[in-house]
Write an enzyme that holds these catalytic residues in place. Structure first.
Site, short mmCIF file in Angstrom:
data_model
loop_
_atom_site.label_atom_id
_atom_site.label_comp_id
_atom_site.label_asym_id
_atom_site.label_seq_id
_atom_site.Cartn_x
_atom_site.Cartn_y
_atom_site.Cartn_z
N GLY A 158 188.74 62.27 -45.27
CA GLY A 158 188.33 61.43 -44.16
C GLY A 158 187.41 60.37 -44.71
CB SER A 179 182.03 61.21 -47.87
OG SER A 179 181.80 59.93 -48.44
CB CYS A 221 189.94 62.73 -50.13
SG CYS A 221 189.90 60.94 -50.36
NE ARG A 267 179.83 57.20 -52.21
CZ ARG A 267 179.85 57.91 -51.08
NH1 ARG A 267 180.92 57.87 -50.32
NH2 ARG A 267 178.82 58.65 -50.73
NE ARG A 320 187.35 52.87 -48.90
CZ ARG A 320 186.46 52.73 -47.92
NH1 ARG A 320 186.73 53.23 -46.73
NH2 ARG A 320 185.33 52.11 -48.13
CG HIS A 366 194.50 63.02 -48.68
ND1 HIS A 366 193.64 63.33 -47.65
CD2 HIS A 366 194.02 61.90 -49.24
CE1 HIS A 366 192.67 62.42 -47.61
NE2 HIS A 366 192.89 61.54 -48.56
CD GLU A 373 194.96 66.60 -46.57
OE1 GLU A 373 194.26 65.62 -46.28
OE2 GLU A 373 194.94 67.14 -47.70
#
Length: 291
Positions: free
Chosen positions: A88, A90, A130, A178, A218, A265, A267
């Site tokens: 998502g 952070s 992430c 990041r 990202r 990710h 998922e």
């Protein structure tokens, strides 16, 4: 329960237990729930529904051992045996979590410490994807101009720049950059490799990550892995213009004794190998060790 409430069966059970059938069945259901291991998915923000769907899609022999829950409150958090912190944003997670002291309780859940009832509890098995990876990193840096490591080397600028919403949780001895691969427009998909020397004695890890079709949005990357950290996966960026200091590629998944992090990710695809690895190697093994 109504379909089971046959008069003869109810009389027989009632005589043997001294309880009405409905109470006996309720106790049986409660006992079954207690045997399952509670796996929480932090549902403050991010891809928590996708994670839940993946865990529910695991083979029945694994899924039936889990009590999968969405977590939004301290009470729900402290009732879980293990936790997933999803992808998502952070900073957004820290803002939301910080509104009711949730972040401090989450830190104690991950690192160990006093729960709300005053009892001291050990660290719990946790997986961060992430944004979750950033939150679980002991050290976090930014690239020059905020563009990430490949847009400009991660460097000194980030070391003096602190997030006004508080520090990350930590727990995994890694340095994470990041937006390492660039901004949203530089998101990509690529298979990762799972053949790092630290996985020499982890056949399950090699099987879970080797060739895994990873989705990077990202995404961060891990610059350094400290002592006691296993490198689970690396990726070679598909862009010819993007260069990585290590010929083996950038580190994008790692694990310590109690925590696992992925920069991508899992998922968002149909491959459940990484979810299965977390359940088998962290959730179930840690629960068995503490039993």
């Amino acid at each position: 329960l109504g379909s089971l409430a046959h008069p003869k069966l109810e009389v027989q059970i009632g005589r043997s237990t001294g309880l009405p059938l409905i109470h006996v069945l309720a106790k049986m259901c409660k006992s079954e729930a207690k045997r399952r291991i509670s796996l929480g998915i932090l549902a403050l923000q991010g891809a928590f529904e996708e994670h839940e769907a993946c865990f529910r899609g695991l083979p029945e022999e694994l899924a039936k051992q889990l009590d999968i829950r969405q977590v939004r409150t301290v009470e729900e958090l402290e009732a879980c045996d293990s936790l997933v912190i999803p992808g998502g944003e952070s900073t957004t997670m820290k803002i939301v979590a910080g509104t009711d002291n949730f972040m401090e309780r989450l830190r104690r859940y991950v690192l160990g410490g006093a729960a709300t009832d005053g009892t001291s509890r050990p660290p719990h098995p946790v997986w961060g994807t992430c944004a979750g990876c950033i939150l679980l990193s002991d050290r976090v840096v930014n690239g020059f101009g905020g563009g990430g490591g490949l847009a400009g080397k991660a460097g000194l600028e980030s070391e003096t720049k602190r997030c006004k919403y508080g520090e990350q949780i930590g727990g995994v001895g890694i340095t994470t950059c990041r937006n390492f691969f660039g901004r949203q427009t530089e998101s990509f998909e690529a298979p990762v490799t799972g053949d790092d020397p630290t996985l020499e004695n982890d056949a399950a890890g090699r099987q879970a990550f080797s060739g895994f079709p990873a989705v990077f949005i990202r995404a961060p990357a891990i610059l350094e892995a400290g002592e006691g950290v296993r490198v689970l996966a690396r990726v070679r960026h598909p862009s010819q213009a993007a260069k990585c200091d290590d010929d083996r590629g950038a580190i994008v998944a790692a694990a310590s004794d109690m925590a696992m992090v992925t920069c991508f990710h899992p998922e968002l695809g149909g491959d459940l190998r990484v979810h299965r690895y977390f359940v088998e190697e962290f959730v179930l093994k840690k629960a068995a060790a503490s039993a």
